[in-house]
Design a protein around this motif. Structure first.
Motif, PDB file in Angstrom:
ATOM      1  N   ALA A  72       9.480 -22.937  32.645  1.00  0.00           N
ATOM      2  CA  ALA A  72       8.277 -23.069  31.823  1.00  0.00           C
ATOM      3  C   ALA A  72       8.402 -22.079  30.666  1.00  0.00           C
ATOM      4  N   MET A  73       7.601 -22.291  29.623  1.00  0.00           N
ATOM      5  CA  MET A  73       7.671 -21.416  28.453  1.00  0.00           C
ATOM      6  C   MET A  73       7.419 -19.952  28.851  1.00  0.00           C
ATOM      7  N   ASP A  74       6.576 -19.740  29.870  1.00  0.00           N
ATOM      8  CA  ASP A  74       6.270 -18.366  30.299  1.00  0.00           C
ATOM      9  C   ASP A  74       7.477 -17.645  30.917  1.00  0.00           C
ATOM     10  N   ASP A  75       8.481 -18.417  31.360  1.00  0.00           N
ATOM     11  CA  ASP A  75       9.687 -17.793  31.950  1.00  0.00           C
ATOM     12  C   ASP A  75      10.637 -17.269  30.874  1.00  0.00           C
ATOM     13  N   VAL A  76      10.426 -17.722  29.631  1.00  0.00           N
ATOM     14  CA  VAL A  76      11.360 -17.378  28.548  1.00  0.00           C
ATOM     15  C   VAL A  76      11.102 -15.953  28.059  1.00  0.00           C
ATOM     16  N   GLY A  77      12.182 -15.151  27.954  1.00  0.00           N
ATOM     17  CA  GLY A  77      12.014 -13.752  27.554  1.00  0.00           C
ATOM     18  C   GLY A  77      12.299 -13.511  26.086  1.00  0.00           C
ATOM     19  N   LEU A  78      12.971 -14.479  25.449  1.00  0.00           N
ATOM     20  CA  LEU A  78      13.386 -14.288  24.058  1.00  0.00           C
ATOM     21  C   LEU A  78      13.525 -15.660  23.379  1.00  0.00           C
ATOM     22  N   ILE A  79      13.077 -15.737  22.119  1.00  0.00           N
ATOM     23  CA  ILE A  79      13.270 -16.971  21.344  1.00  0.00           C
ATOM     24  C   ILE A  79      14.244 -16.650  20.217  1.00  0.00           C
ATOM     25  N   ALA A  80      15.270 -17.481  20.055  1.00  0.00           N
ATOM     26  CA  ALA A  80      16.233 -17.295  18.954  1.00  0.00           C
ATOM     27  C   ALA A  80      16.174 -18.547  18.095  1.00  0.00           C
ATOM     28  N   ASN A  96       8.922 -22.307  12.080  1.00  0.00           N
ATOM     29  CA  ASN A  96       7.479 -22.420  12.359  1.00  0.00           C
ATOM     30  C   ASN A  96       7.213 -22.704  13.825  1.00  0.00           C
ATOM     31  N   THR A  97       8.087 -23.493  14.442  1.00  0.00           N
ATOM     32  CA  THR A  97       7.937 -23.762  15.883  1.00  0.00           C
ATOM     33  C   THR A  97       8.111 -22.461  16.657  1.00  0.00           C
ATOM     34  N   ALA A  98       9.141 -21.690  16.284  1.00  0.00           N
ATOM     35  CA  ALA A  98       9.383 -20.405  16.960  1.00  0.00           C
ATOM     36  C   ALA A  98       8.174 -19.486  16.777  1.00  0.00           C
ATOM     37  N   GLY A  99       7.630 -19.450  15.561  1.00  0.00           N
ATOM     38  CA  GLY A  99       6.474 -18.602  15.273  1.00  0.00           C
ATOM     39  C   GLY A  99       5.257 -19.007  16.097  1.00  0.00           C
ATOM     40  N   ALA A 100       5.026 -20.320  16.221  1.00  0.00           N
ATOM     41  CA  ALA A 100       3.876 -20.804  16.993  1.00  0.00           C
ATOM     42  C   ALA A 100       4.037 -20.435  18.467  1.00  0.00           C
ATOM     43  N   LEU A 101       5.262 -20.597  18.987  1.00  0.00           N
ATOM     44  CA  LEU A 101       5.511 -20.251  20.395  1.00  0.00           C
ATOM     45  C   LEU A 101       5.326 -18.752  20.614  1.00  0.00           C
ATOM     46  N   ALA A 102       5.739 -17.954  19.641  1.00  0.00           N
ATOM     47  CA  ALA A 102       5.604 -16.499  19.754  1.00  0.00           C
ATOM     48  C   ALA A 102       4.121 -16.113  19.783  1.00  0.00           C
ATOM     49  N   THR A 107       6.193 -13.873  23.112  1.00  0.00           N
ATOM     50  CA  THR A 107       7.642 -13.696  23.275  1.00  0.00           C
ATOM     51  C   THR A 107       8.271 -13.268  21.947  1.00  0.00           C
ATOM     52  N   PRO A 108       9.170 -12.263  21.962  1.00  0.00           N
ATOM     53  CA  PRO A 108       9.811 -11.875  20.692  1.00  0.00           C
ATOM     54  C   PRO A 108      10.725 -12.966  20.131  1.00  0.00           C
ATOM     55  N   VAL A 109      10.820 -13.013  18.796  1.00  0.00           N
ATOM     56  CA  VAL A 109      11.667 -14.011  18.131  1.00  0.00           C
ATOM     57  C   VAL A 109      12.774 -13.305  17.346  1.00  0.00           C
ATOM     58  N   VAL A 110      14.011 -13.762  17.526  1.00  0.00           N
ATOM     59  CA  VAL A 110      15.128 -13.214  16.756  1.00  0.00           C
ATOM     60  C   VAL A 110      15.601 -14.270  15.763  1.00  0.00           C
ATOM     61  N   PRO A 111      15.558 -13.984  14.450  1.00  0.00           N
ATOM     62  CA  PRO A 111      16.118 -14.931  13.484  1.00  0.00           C
ATOM     63  C   PRO A 111      17.637 -14.860  13.528  1.00  0.00           C
ATOM     64  N   VAL A 112      18.278 -16.017  13.522  1.00  0.00           N
ATOM     65  CA  VAL A 112      19.739 -16.058  13.681  1.00  0.00           C
ATOM     66  C   VAL A 112      20.385 -16.716  12.465  1.00  0.00           C
ATOM     67  N   GLU A 327      10.020  -6.825  17.561  1.00  0.00           N
ATOM     68  CA  GLU A 327       8.698  -6.819  18.200  1.00  0.00           C
ATOM     69  C   GLU A 327       7.694  -7.654  17.407  1.00  0.00           C
ATOM     70  N   GLU A 328       7.921  -7.715  16.104  1.00  0.00           N
ATOM     71  CA  GLU A 328       7.004  -8.491  15.267  1.00  0.00           C
ATOM     72  C   GLU A 328       7.794  -9.598  14.573  1.00  0.00           C
ATOM     73  N   TRP A 329       7.295 -10.808  14.548  1.00  0.00           N
ATOM     74  CA  TRP A 329       8.001 -11.941  13.922  1.00  0.00           C
ATOM     75  C   TRP A 329       7.655 -12.022  12.446  1.00  0.00           C
ATOM     76  N   LYS A 330       8.697 -11.915  11.598  1.00  0.00           N
ATOM     77  CA  LYS A 330       8.461 -11.938  10.153  1.00  0.00           C
ATOM     78  C   LYS A 330       9.248 -13.102   9.553  1.00  0.00           C
ATOM     79  N   PRO A 331       8.669 -14.297   9.552  1.00  0.00           N
ATOM     80  CA  PRO A 331       9.440 -15.474   9.124  1.00  0.00           C
ATOM     81  C   PRO A 331       9.942 -15.424   7.685  1.00  0.00           C
ATOM     82  N   VAL A 332       9.168 -14.817   6.774  1.00  0.00           N
ATOM     83  CA  VAL A 332       9.610 -14.792   5.373  1.00  0.00           C
ATOM     84  C   VAL A 332      10.849 -13.922   5.248  1.00  0.00           C
TER      85      VAL A 332
END
Ligand code: KG4
Ligand code: ZN
Length: 340
Positions: A72-80, A96-102, A107-112, A327-332
């Motif tokens: 489930a989404m709650d099991d996820v520890g990291l979004i890339a 935007n999908t990653a940002g909405a999930l965060a 959950t922290p998001v890493v831009p790749v 720790e903070e998602w900065k999409p721009v």
């Protein structure tokens, strides 16, 4: 830890769940909705069409990836998520999908970087240890780089293409001889029955530096196609073209491996699916450096072309290096300030 990877930089909507343990990166699911059939009609990717397709497929692909991985989404520890390079409107669907999930889950998001993703495809589903320094050739439709990797996330670009990427050249030449998009696998298939010596094609910059140039080769093929007309031997041309590309690529990889004392050589990106490229690089590296150097390509064909498991892997290594940075998602920032 479970990592959710999201990739929408070009014409594949992809989501994967990868489990990172001490020794392995295990792919639990790797779902890809390909737009190939749609883009065949135009002989290539139309950016606006691609972005609209991502919007349609994003959520179903995400749901399928979680279902197949039985998480489930709650099991996820990291979004890339792939943040660049790529088609901007397509990238925005993923980020935007990653940002909405965060926002929903915290959950922290890493831009790749997409190319870094291709490089990390070689870490997926592996049991043995990979040793540095590594010379990596990333070859696909949109990019063509020779990279020196001294350690995790430590990349130096030794050379890149001055015009077309190798995969782009495969796609354009396929079109010239009436083969469908994407051209790489089609040319490869046709080339198996051809005689590469039947046509003499140029090898730009073969013995010069680490940059690449394939537009002259493409033009030479175009001239040959119009000159030969009905007499064109398509299989011979496919073989001659494939050998010309692989000759230049393998020569530079072997030279870079010697110069930088590489302990491994990696192939990555869509064109790393090419069997002739794999064979020629293996042979040249063995001649230049001895057989102690390991030549690797991604474990599965689906890890060569665009996928989200590789993005999850790259995100994991970036996060591991400095978790606080995410720790903070900065999409721009993510889409404007990345290397390569
Ligand atoms: O990595 P990828 O899926 O997308 C980009 O990031 O560009 O690579 C797609 C490219 C296409 O140009 C395709 O023609 C090429 O990889 N490709 C191949 C083979 N399979 C895919 N090129 C040569 N031989 C193949 N077997
Ligand atoms: Zn790619």
């Amino acid at each position: 830890m479970l990592i959710l990877g999201i990739e929408t930089s070009c014409d594949e909507t992809a989501v994967a769940v990868v489990e990172a343990s001490k020794r392995r990166l295990d792919v639990r699911s790797n779902v890809i909705a390909s737009q190939i059939e749609l883009h065949r009609k135009t002989g290539g990717v139309v950016p606006e069409v691609a972005a609209r397709e991502h919007v349609v497929h994003m959520i179903p692909v995400l749901e399928e990836a979680l279902t197949v991985a039985e998480v489930a989404m709650d099991d996820v520890g990291l979004i890339a998520v792939t943040a660049r390079p790529g088609l901007i409107a397509s990238l925005l669907v993923g980020t935007n999908t990653a940002g909405a999930l965060a926002l929903l889950t915290g959950t922290p998001v890493v831009p790749v970087n997409h190319i870094e993703g291709h490089i990390y495809a070689n870490w997926l589903d592996r049991d043995d240890d990979i040793v540095f320094p590594i010379v990596v050739l990333t070859v696909s439709g949109g990019h063509n780089e020779l990279v020196l990797m001294r350690g995790h996330t430590d990349f130096e670009v030794l050379g890149s293409t001055r015009d077309d990427a190798a995969g782009e050249a495969f796609d354009k030449v396929a079109r010239l001889i009436g083969l469908p998009y994407p051209g790489g696998p089609e040319i490869s298939r046709l080339a198996t029955t051809g005689d590469a010596a039947a046509y003499d094609l140029p090898r730009a910059l073969r013995n010069e530096g680490y940059d690449f140039s394939f537009s002259g080769l493409k033009s030479a093929v175009a001239r040959l196609v119009s000159r030969e007309g009905d007499h064109l031997k398509r299989a011979d041309l496919a073989a001659a073209f494939e050998v010309a590309v692989c000759d230049v690529l393998s020569e530079k990889v072997a030279r870079a491996a010697v110069e930088h004392g590489a302990r491994e050589v990696h192939l990555a990106g869509g064109v790393s699916a090419n069997q002739r490229l794999r064979a020629m690089v293996t042979a040249r590296v063995a001649t230049a450096c001895g057989t102690a150097i390991k030549v690797r390509h991604p474990e599965q064909l689906t890890y060569c072309t665009d996928n989200a498991a590789m993005i999850a892997a790259a995100g994991w290594f970036r996060w591991h290096e400095n978790p606080k940075a995410y720790e903070e998602w900065k999409p721009v920032m993510a889409t404007t300030r990345m290397g390569f």
